[in-house]
Design a protein around this motif. Structure first.
Motif, PDB file in Angstrom:
ATOM      1  N   ASP A 128      65.537 -22.410  41.810  1.00  0.00           N
ATOM      2  CA  ASP A 128      65.081 -23.551  41.019  1.00  0.00           C
ATOM      3  C   ASP A 128      63.705 -23.332  40.384  1.00  0.00           C
ATOM      4  OD1 ASP A 128      63.741 -23.618  43.442  1.00  0.00           O
ATOM      5  OD2 ASP A 128      63.826 -25.796  43.635  1.00  0.00           O
ATOM      6  N   ALA A 129      63.197 -22.102  40.432  1.00  0.00           N
ATOM      7  CA  ALA A 129      61.898 -21.819  39.826  1.00  0.00           C
ATOM      8  C   ALA A 129      62.001 -21.936  38.314  1.00  0.00           C
ATOM      9  CB  ALA A 129      61.436 -20.415  40.211  1.00  0.00           C
ATOM     10  N   PRO A 130      61.131 -22.747  37.685  1.00  0.00           N
ATOM     11  CA  PRO A 130      61.208 -22.927  36.239  1.00  0.00           C
ATOM     12  C   PRO A 130      60.678 -21.738  35.444  1.00  0.00           C
ATOM     13  CG  PRO A 130      59.389 -24.189  37.119  1.00  0.00           C
ATOM     14  CD  PRO A 130      60.118 -23.580  38.288  1.00  0.00           C
ATOM     15  N   ARG A 131      59.851 -20.922  36.061  1.00  0.00           N
ATOM     16  CA  ARG A 131      59.303 -19.747  35.380  1.00  0.00           C
ATOM     17  C   ARG A 131      58.836 -18.765  36.433  1.00  0.00           C
ATOM     18  NH1 ARG A 131      53.904 -19.797  35.940  1.00  0.00           N
ATOM     19  NH2 ARG A 131      52.935 -21.772  36.441  1.00  0.00           N
ATOM     20  N   ALA A 132      58.664 -17.548  36.028  1.00  0.00           N
ATOM     21  CA  ALA A 132      58.202 -16.514  36.956  1.00  0.00           C
ATOM     22  C   ALA A 132      56.708 -16.696  37.242  1.00  0.00           C
ATOM     23  CB  ALA A 132      58.446 -15.131  36.360  1.00  0.00           C
ATOM     24  N   THR A 133      56.293 -16.303  38.420  1.00  0.00           N
ATOM     25  CA  THR A 133      54.879 -16.329  38.770  1.00  0.00           C
ATOM     26  C   THR A 133      54.132 -15.337  37.887  1.00  0.00           C
ATOM     27  OG1 THR A 133      55.378 -16.917  41.051  1.00  0.00           O
ATOM     28  CG2 THR A 133      53.228 -15.917  40.642  1.00  0.00           C
ATOM     29  N   ASP A 134      52.997 -15.753  37.388  1.00  0.00           N
ATOM     30  CA  ASP A 134      52.148 -14.892  36.568  1.00  0.00           C
ATOM     31  C   ASP A 134      51.252 -14.094  37.515  1.00  0.00           C
ATOM     32  OD1 ASP A 134      50.350 -13.678  34.865  1.00  0.00           O
ATOM     33  OD2 ASP A 134      49.905 -15.505  33.724  1.00  0.00           O
ATOM     34  N   TRP A 135      51.781 -12.964  37.995  1.00  0.00           N
ATOM     35  CA  TRP A 135      51.042 -12.155  38.968  1.00  0.00           C
ATOM     36  C   TRP A 135      49.793 -11.530  38.369  1.00  0.00           C
ATOM     37  CZ3 TRP A 135      51.526 -13.015  43.812  1.00  0.00           C
ATOM     38  CH2 TRP A 135      52.734 -13.525  44.308  1.00  0.00           C
ATOM     39  N   GLN A 136      49.781 -11.337  37.064  1.00  0.00           N
ATOM     40  CA  GLN A 136      48.583 -10.810  36.411  1.00  0.00           C
ATOM     41  C   GLN A 136      47.435 -11.815  36.548  1.00  0.00           C
ATOM     42  OE1 GLN A 136      49.154  -9.522  32.374  1.00  0.00           O
ATOM     43  NE2 GLN A 136      46.989  -9.171  32.046  1.00  0.00           N
ATOM     44  N   LEU A 137      47.736 -13.103  36.382  1.00  0.00           N
ATOM     45  CA  LEU A 137      46.720 -14.136  36.548  1.00  0.00           C
ATOM     46  C   LEU A 137      46.273 -14.223  38.009  1.00  0.00           C
ATOM     47  CD1 LEU A 137      44.961 -16.478  35.625  1.00  0.00           C
ATOM     48  CD2 LEU A 137      46.972 -17.970  35.851  1.00  0.00           C
ATOM     49  N   VAL A 138      47.216 -14.183  38.944  1.00  0.00           N
ATOM     50  CA  VAL A 138      46.868 -14.217  40.364  1.00  0.00           C
ATOM     51  C   VAL A 138      45.926 -13.064  40.684  1.00  0.00           C
ATOM     52  CG1 VAL A 138      47.768 -13.987  42.729  1.00  0.00           C
ATOM     53  CG2 VAL A 138      49.010 -15.379  41.048  1.00  0.00           C
ATOM     54  N   ASP A 139      46.277 -11.876  40.232  1.00  0.00           N
ATOM     55  CA  ASP A 139      45.457 -10.690  40.469  1.00  0.00           C
ATOM     56  C   ASP A 139      44.067 -10.856  39.873  1.00  0.00           C
ATOM     57  OD1 ASP A 139      44.837  -7.534  39.597  1.00  0.00           O
ATOM     58  OD2 ASP A 139      45.853  -7.785  41.530  1.00  0.00           O
ATOM     59  N   GLU A 140      44.000 -11.360  38.635  1.00  0.00           N
ATOM     60  CA  GLU A 140      42.708 -11.553  37.970  1.00  0.00           C
ATOM     61  C   GLU A 140      41.847 -12.558  38.737  1.00  0.00           C
ATOM     62  OE1 GLU A 140      40.742 -13.397  33.899  1.00  0.00           O
ATOM     63  OE2 GLU A 140      42.906 -13.081  33.960  1.00  0.00           O
ATOM     64  N   LEU A 141      42.435 -13.671  39.166  1.00  0.00           N
ATOM     65  CA  LEU A 141      41.674 -14.683  39.903  1.00  0.00           C
ATOM     66  C   LEU A 141      41.138 -14.119  41.222  1.00  0.00           C
ATOM     67  CD1 LEU A 141      43.884 -17.856  39.334  1.00  0.00           C
ATOM     68  CD2 LEU A 141      41.641 -17.384  38.332  1.00  0.00           C
ATOM     69  N   VAL A 142      41.980 -13.390  41.941  1.00  0.00           N
ATOM     70  CA  VAL A 142      41.573 -12.849  43.241  1.00  0.00           C
ATOM     71  C   VAL A 142      40.503 -11.781  43.060  1.00  0.00           C
ATOM     72  CG1 VAL A 142      42.350 -11.518  45.245  1.00  0.00           C
ATOM     73  CG2 VAL A 142      43.748 -13.406  44.381  1.00  0.00           C
ATOM     74  N   ARG A 143      40.797 -10.767  42.253  1.00  0.00           N
ATOM     75  CA  ARG A 143      39.847  -9.663  42.083  1.00  0.00           C
ATOM     76  C   ARG A 143      38.544 -10.132  41.428  1.00  0.00           C
ATOM     77  NH1 ARG A 143      42.320  -4.816  43.282  1.00  0.00           N
ATOM     78  NH2 ARG A 143      44.595  -4.854  43.214  1.00  0.00           N
ATOM     79  N   GLY A 144      38.662 -11.014  40.452  1.00  0.00           N
ATOM     80  CA  GLY A 144      37.472 -11.524  39.778  1.00  0.00           C
ATOM     81  C   GLY A 144      36.586 -12.330  40.704  1.00  0.00           C
ATOM     82  N   THR A 145      37.208 -13.197  41.502  1.00  0.00           N
ATOM     83  CA  THR A 145      36.439 -14.005  42.453  1.00  0.00           C
ATOM     84  C   THR A 145      35.717 -13.111  43.443  1.00  0.00           C
ATOM     85  OG1 THR A 145      37.968 -15.871  42.227  1.00  0.00           O
ATOM     86  CG2 THR A 145      36.582 -15.827  44.201  1.00  0.00           C
ATOM     87  N   LEU A 146      36.410 -12.119  43.970  1.00  0.00           N
ATOM     88  CA  LEU A 146      35.790 -11.226  44.946  1.00  0.00           C
ATOM     89  C   LEU A 146      34.702 -10.366  44.303  1.00  0.00           C
ATOM     90  CD1 LEU A 146      38.953 -10.168  46.982  1.00  0.00           C
ATOM     91  CD2 LEU A 146      37.141 -11.764  47.683  1.00  0.00           C
ATOM     92  N   ALA A 147      34.937  -9.887  43.091  1.00  0.00           N
ATOM     93  CA  ALA A 147      33.963  -9.019  42.417  1.00  0.00           C
ATOM     94  C   ALA A 147      32.678  -9.772  42.067  1.00  0.00           C
ATOM     95  CB  ALA A 147      34.575  -8.421  41.157  1.00  0.00           C
ATOM     96  N   HIS A 148      32.791 -11.057  41.761  1.00  0.00           N
ATOM     97  CA  HIS A 148      31.638 -11.848  41.328  1.00  0.00           C
ATOM     98  C   HIS A 148      31.172 -12.830  42.400  1.00  0.00           C
ATOM     99  CE1 HIS A 148      31.912 -10.422  37.163  1.00  0.00           C
ATOM    100  NE2 HIS A 148      33.215 -10.490  37.319  1.00  0.00           N
ATOM    101  N   GLN A 149      31.633 -12.657  43.623  1.00  0.00           N
ATOM    102  CA  GLN A 149      31.400 -13.638  44.679  1.00  0.00           C
ATOM    103  C   GLN A 149      29.910 -13.924  44.904  1.00  0.00           C
ATOM    104  OE1 GLN A 149      33.174 -12.660  48.513  1.00  0.00           O
ATOM    105  NE2 GLN A 149      33.853 -14.787  48.674  1.00  0.00           N
ATOM    106  N   ALA A 150      29.090 -12.910  44.964  1.00  0.00           N
ATOM    107  CA  ALA A 150      27.659 -13.120  45.217  1.00  0.00           C
ATOM    108  C   ALA A 150      27.005 -13.935  44.098  1.00  0.00           C
ATOM    109  CB  ALA A 150      26.942 -11.783  45.395  1.00  0.00           C
TER     110      ALA A 150
END
Length: 166
Positions: free
Chosen positions: A63-85
């Motif tokens: 019933d998923a209406p669209r595929a998960t945007d894993w590129q966005l998930v990756d960007e949010l995770v890596r970006g948050t960690l890279a800029h955390q300080a």
């Protein structure tokens, strides 16, 4: 609400696994993509999450209406960690009578991830980012967390970036 609701929740869960659970980043990303370990929610998600009928947690569900945007998930995770300080340096002055150390892990990670998105994803809608952060705080933290997250992110969105190197 933001179309990226599922991606924000997944990114927050991965950040939690890495920051609080001390799971190596690549392992957490792989487990989330493969729907294993703590990310194996399956149809239990439907019972525990009122948004699941519209925004399923896992794109492999029928019933998923669209595929998960894993590129966005990756960007949010890596970006948050890279800029955390730098993000923490920008958030800390906005925490009236609070410190980053006193915040719950979930609240801190919601603030950091949303702050990253507000600073580094110019295409993201500010209101949608803040509203979604408030929604995550209401669902995953305390009853007062939504108001707190809203106030901090509203002030953050109106404050220029610090001179902290990123």
């Amino acid at each position: 609400m933001a179309a990226e609701r599922r991606e924000h929740r997944l990114a927050l869960e991965i950040l939690y696994a890495v920051d609080i659970g001390k799971t190596p980043l690549e392992d957490a990303l792989r487990q989330a993509r493969d729907n294993v370990g703590v990310f194996n929610r399956g149809d239990e998600a439907l019972r525990e999450d009122p948004y699941e009928p519209l925004y399923p947690a896992v794109d492999t569900r029928q019933d998923a209406p669209r595929a998960t945007d894993w590129q966005l998930v990756d960007e949010l995770v890596r970006g948050t960690l890279a800029h955390q300080a730098a993000l923490q340096a920008d958030i800390a002055p906005l925490l009236r009578r609070w410190s980053l150390e006193r915040l719950s892990g979930v609240d801190r990670l919601i603030l950091e991830m949303s702050a990253y998105e507000l600073r580094h994803r110019p295409q993201a809608d500010t209101l949608a980012v803040i509203n979604h952060a408030v929604e995550l705080a209401h669902r995953l933290s305390t009853s007062q967390s939504g108001q707190f997250v809203n106030a901090v992110l509203d002030a953050f969105a109106k404050t220029p970036a610090s001179q902290t190197p990123t």
